[in-house]
Design a protein around this motif. Structure first.
Motif, mmCIF file in Angstrom:
data_model
loop_
_atom_site.group_PDB
_atom_site.id
_atom_site.type_symbol
_atom_site.label_atom_id
_atom_site.label_comp_id
_atom_site.label_asym_id
_atom_site.label_seq_id
_atom_site.Cartn_x
_atom_site.Cartn_y
_atom_site.Cartn_z
ATOM 1 N N ALA A 1 32.884 14.242 11.430
ATOM 2 C CA ALA A 1 32.920 14.991 10.173
ATOM 3 C C ALA A 1 31.569 15.616 9.889
ATOM 4 N N ASP A 2 30.481 14.795 10.098
ATOM 5 C CA ASP A 2 29.155 15.333 9.830
ATOM 6 C C ASP A 2 28.844 16.505 10.757
ATOM 7 N N ALA A 3 29.201 16.330 12.032
ATOM 8 C CA ALA A 3 28.917 17.379 13.000
ATOM 9 C C ALA A 3 29.727 18.634 12.712
ATOM 10 N N GLY A 4 30.849 18.454 12.026
ATOM 11 C CA GLY A 4 31.730 19.591 11.770
ATOM 12 C C GLY A 4 31.321 20.450 10.595
ATOM 13 N N GLU A 5 30.305 20.003 9.830
ATOM 14 C CA GLU A 5 29.858 20.807 8.695
ATOM 15 C C GLU A 5 29.198 22.077 9.210
ATOM 16 N N ALA A 6 29.684 23.213 8.734
ATOM 17 C CA ALA A 6 29.171 24.491 9.221
ATOM 18 C C ALA A 6 27.781 24.761 8.686
ATOM 19 N N ASP B 1 26.015 26.469 -1.127
ATOM 20 C CA ASP B 1 25.479 26.477 0.239
ATOM 21 C C ASP B 1 23.958 26.585 0.241
ATOM 22 N N LEU B 2 23.437 27.362 -0.697
ATOM 23 C CA LEU B 2 22.001 27.569 -0.836
ATOM 24 C C LEU B 2 21.652 27.523 -2.319
ATOM 25 N N VAL B 3 20.402 27.221 -2.616
ATOM 26 C CA VAL B 3 19.896 27.339 -3.986
ATOM 27 C C VAL B 3 18.666 28.234 -3.952
ATOM 28 N N VAL B 4 18.738 29.342 -4.696
ATOM 29 C CA VAL B 4 17.596 30.242 -4.858
ATOM 30 C C VAL B 4 17.369 30.332 -6.365
ATOM 31 N N ALA B 5 16.536 29.430 -6.887
ATOM 32 C CA ALA B 5 16.472 29.261 -8.337
ATOM 33 C C ALA B 5 15.111 28.729 -8.769
ATOM 34 N N GLY C 1 20.410 26.541 9.935
ATOM 35 C CA GLY C 1 20.456 27.378 8.740
ATOM 36 C C GLY C 1 19.078 27.615 8.163
ATOM 37 N N CYS C 2 18.262 26.577 8.158
ATOM 38 C CA CYS C 2 16.900 26.689 7.644
ATOM 39 C C CYS C 2 16.089 27.698 8.456
ATOM 40 N N GLU C 3 16.176 27.602 9.771
ATOM 41 C CA GLU C 3 15.444 28.547 10.634
ATOM 42 C C GLU C 3 15.928 29.976 10.428
ATOM 43 N N ALA C 4 17.238 30.133 10.240
ATOM 44 C CA ALA C 4 17.786 31.476 10.016
ATOM 45 C C ALA C 4 17.294 32.058 8.700
ATOM 46 N N VAL C 5 17.213 31.231 7.665
ATOM 47 C CA VAL C 5 16.712 31.702 6.371
ATOM 48 C C VAL C 5 15.226 32.036 6.472
ATOM 49 N N ASN C 6 14.469 31.218 7.192
ATOM 50 C CA ASN C 6 13.046 31.520 7.393
ATOM 51 C C ASN C 6 12.853 32.865 8.095
ATOM 52 N N LYS C 7 13.702 33.136 9.075
ATOM 53 C CA LYS C 7 13.632 34.420 9.776
ATOM 54 C C LYS C 7 13.930 35.570 8.818
ATOM 55 N N ALA C 8 14.896 35.363 7.940
ATOM 56 C CA ALA C 8 15.246 36.391 6.952
ATOM 57 C C ALA C 8 14.079 36.642 6.001
#
Length: 284
Positions: free
Chosen positions: A29-34, A104-108, A241-248
């Motif tokens: 289940a944990d591995a299945g989280e997108a 999914d994300l918090v930008v606040a 996801g973190c690395e992808a956001v950093n790239k953005a």
């Protein structure tokens, strides 16, 4: 006796297999989280009561620096606006909403702290603000720095680290006036129910501008005393996801998007704005 012992061994083996099976199922289940890097749609937690940073307008739309940053990050992750949904968060609810999968994300205006990093991960920061003080313009000569808050009524937003930074870390015995959000602090300040608001300078600049539109004169003291790295909150363990956001975020600074957004929302505020990419925290 032999038969009883055999039955006990069999029961123990069955129990062990059951535990292993449950653990394996949990692992699947944990591995299945997108990862947010792989999603076609995103729910992003944002503030609703911080003018210039993140507000919900009367017609239900969202606007502000954080809102534009969130849209840019989503677009650079491959999710365009029809697939982006904003959800209100408050200082006291951000970690829970990430952990429970409500967002999914918090930008606040989400300052990265060691305590918060235990519960969630952070990409970025996408900006480093500085905690300062907002007062009524008539009181500006009396409040020149953080020490002048001693004995004065200071807004304390539930779940925010801003009041503890003054009271606990700096040892300034300000008097707390508790509220749920900074729009309430602004109302209290202009209606003389408190003496000052202390939080990130971007938020204070937005509050002062909003008050000015209503005919109230407020002043930012311009005596910063902390660094407040604004991170993008993300589910703990989502390193891709973190690395992808950093790239953005890096791309936003490299192509001038970040500077354009900062100028759009704070260019006339008088604040000294930094337009170079901040030092990232690292995806842990």
């Amino acid at each position: 006796m032999v038969e009883v012992r055999a039955r006990r061994i069999a029961a123990a083996a069955f129990a062990a297999l059951a535990v292993l099976g449950a653990g394996a199922a949990c692992g699947v289940a944990d591995a299945g989280e997108a990862s947010v890097a792989d999603k076609d749609a995103l729910v992003i937690g944002v503030n609703t009561d911080q003018p210039g940073v993140g507000v919900r307008t009367d017609n239900g739309t969202y606007e502000g620096f954080d809102i534009d940053v969130a849209k840019e990050i989503a677009a650079r992750l491959g999710v365009r606006e029809p697939g982006v949904r904003f959800k209100p968060v408050y200082s006291a609810t951000r970690e829970d909403m990430l952990q429970q999968g409500d967002v999914d994300l918090v930008v606040a205006s989400y300052s990265v702290t060691p305590e918060r990093k235990v519960k969630v991960s952070f990409a970025g920061p996408y900006y480093v603000a500085h905690q300062d003080i907002l007062v009524r313009a008539a009181d500006a000569p009396k409040v020149r720095d953080i020490h002048d808050l001693q004995g004065r009524r200071l807004c304390k937003v539930r779940g925010s680290v801003s009041f503890p930074r003054v009271h606990d870390e700096q040892g300034v015995a300000a008097l707390p006036v508790e509220e749920d959000g900074y729009s309430d602090c602004l109302t209290d300040l202009v209606e003389n129910r408190l003496d000052a608001v202390s939080t990130d300078d971007l938020i204070l600049a937005g509050l002062a501008g909003n008050a000015s539109e209503s005919g109230h004169k407020l002043a930012v003291v311009n005596a910063p005393f902390t660094d407040e790295p604004y991170g993008v909150g993300i589910r703990k363990g989502d390193e891709d996801g973190c690395e992808a956001v950093n790239k953005a975020i890096t791309g936003m600074y490299q192509d001038g998007t970040a500077a354009r957004l900062l100028k759009r929302w704070f260019g006339t505020s008088g604040l000294k704005i930094t337009t170079t990419v901040p030092q990232f925290e690292g995806c842990v």
